[in-house]
Design an enzyme around this catalytic site. Structure first.
Site, short mmCIF file in Angstrom:
data_model
loop_
_atom_site.label_atom_id
_atom_site.label_comp_id
_atom_site.label_asym_id
_atom_site.label_seq_id
_atom_site.Cartn_x
_atom_site.Cartn_y
_atom_site.Cartn_z
N HIS A 1 2.50 -1.91 -4.25
CA HIS A 1 1.16 -1.84 -4.99
C HIS A 1 1.28 -1.73 -6.47
CE1 HIS A 1 1.40 2.62 -4.26
NE2 HIS A 1 0.57 2.53 -5.48
N ASP B 1 5.26 -0.98 1.73
CA ASP B 1 4.70 -0.74 0.30
C ASP B 1 6.01 -0.65 -0.55
OD1 ASP B 1 3.06 -0.45 -1.86
OD2 ASP B 1 2.66 1.79 -1.32
N ASN C 1 2.52 8.06 -10.37
CA ASN C 1 3.84 8.54 -10.00
C ASN C 1 4.17 7.39 -8.79
OD1 ASN C 1 2.68 11.66 -10.37
ND2 ASN C 1 5.04 10.99 -10.60
N SER C 2 3.27 6.61 -8.29
CA SER C 2 3.48 5.71 -7.30
C SER C 2 4.79 4.89 -7.48
CB SER C 2 2.25 4.74 -6.82
OG SER C 2 1.31 5.48 -6.33
N GLY D 1 7.53 -5.90 20.78
CA GLY D 1 6.93 -7.39 21.66
C GLY D 1 6.14 -6.58 22.76
#
Length: 389
Positions: A74, A105, A186-187, A245
């Site tokens: 992101h 992410d 900070n991401s 599965g």
């Protein structure tokens, strides 16, 4: 105030007539020295990311001398295919996106221009324990316009946390929780242990409802999970995550009982059936549906992993090839829905200011992590890199 005659080993309290000299425990000074050394080791590999055009930014961390770095999906997604990255030595580098993991992410980027970048030492995040010291280094609120990251210190508040997608594609599994201050920007940055070794990649944080202010609950993707996907990311792929599965439900009497299973799955071919109880996946014990997903979400599809299940009291061990969580079209569709809008187009050149006009001195209050109108400007390359035009 400090008593200079004791070279910092004593403290003088003031404010009363009977001031006292207090001896400072040498262990405190030693702990401070070790903390500063750990920061010094970790700081050079921390990356400050700026999206051209004021499209946001964030943080990252170099993991190899040839410029490969990890950040959040992101953070990288608003940039398109390239971005600008700054290091604490004051230099800025062009960077390109190599591979992305929109479910976990994560994104792998590569800084260009050198083959001797500083890089971090990788820790084993499976050995992380609640209560151990840790630190976060990064670019909160895109404050690092001088390319000097911000350091915050805290403890690991939790390990093995699971964060549901909550209507988004992003799923945080087996992640680390910390009270070290994490804010927008900070991401994608590093979570280090107290020796400066990389424990994880900062991702989510809980914020006070009235504003994006940290409340002491932040999450990092474990570095062990990131390393599981590193080969696929290096190959330039859009990475998916794994499923057995089969679906499981937590039995009221305990255990992760199979509630549904695809007869086309490898798990079915290996004997797993409705009603069986899964007890281990990839060498990790599981007792609830949450724990099953917490393990599976850290693994790539097509991996063969050990599976242990119970069938009418008999313990059965086998190897199972994991399935893709999404079809290719489904993954691309969900990823497109999760992508932010592109950065704003550059403004046309402004007319030269007339003599006597005051330049705009308004402060930028944007915080990073995504495209924002009128976002932060890149540092002046001419000032930071001698000879750069």
């Amino acid at each position: 105030m400090a008593d200079d005659s004791q070279a910092g080993k004593t403290l003088v309290t003031t404010g009363t007539d009977d001031a006292k000299v207090v001896e400072l425990d040498p262990r405190l000074e030693e702990a401070e020295r070790l903390r500063i050394e750990a920061v010094d080791r970790a700081l050079p590999a921390t990356v400050c990311i700026f999206v051209p055009g004021g499209g946001g930014g964030g943080s990252g961390v170099l993991i190899s001398p040839d410029g490969y770095a990890l950040t959040n999906f992101h953070v990288s997604s608003p940039a398109g295919s390239y971005m600008r990255c700054g290091l604490s030595d004051g230099r800025i580098y062009d960077a390109v996106i190599i591979g992305i993991d929109p479910v976990g992410d994560l994104a792998l980027i590569r800084l260009l221009g050198r083959d001797d970048f500083p890089y971090v030492e990788i820790a084993d995040s499976r050995k992380a324990q609640v209560g151990q010291w840790c630190m976060v280094i990064g670019n909160p609120f895109l404050l690092a316009t001088n390319l000097q990251p911000t350091v915050t210190w805290g403890i690991l508040s939790g390990v093995g946390r699971y964060q549901y997608p909550s209507g988004t594609l992003l799923e945080y599994a087996d992640c680390l929780q910390t009270d070290a201050s994490i804010n927008p920007g900070n991401s994608g940055g590093p979570l280090f242990d107290d020796s400066g070794r990389l424990l994880g990649i900062v991702g989510r944080a809980s914020f006070e409802k009235r504003g994006r202010v940290n409340v002491g609950v932040g999450y990092a993707i474990s570095i062990n999970q990131a390393m599981n996907f590193l080969g696929d990311l290096h190959s330039g792929r859009i990475v998916d995550h794994a499923t057995l599965g089969a679906t499981v439900a937590t039995d009221p009497d305990g255990g992760a009982r199979v509630s549904n299973i695809l007869d086309s799955s490898d798990a079915y071919r290996r004997g797993l059936r409705y009603g069986h109880t899964v007890v281990e996946i990839d060498g990790r014990s599981v007792n609830t549906a949450n724990q099953v997903q917490n393990v599976l979400a850290t693994l790539p599809p097509q991996w063969r992993v050990p599976l242990v299940y119970m069938d009418r009291g008999q313990r059965i061990s086998t190897l199972v090839r994991l399935e893709n969580l999404h079809t290719s079209d489904e993954l691309l569709e969900k990823m497109a829905a999760a992508l932010p809008p592109p950065p704003p187009a550059p403004e046309p050149p402004r007319e030269p200011e007339k003599q006597g006009d005051a330049p705009d001195q308004s402060d930028d209050e944007n915080g990073g992590d995504g495209p924002k109108e009128g976002g932060p400007k890149l540092p002046d390359l001419k000032k930071l890199i001698p000879g750069r035009e």
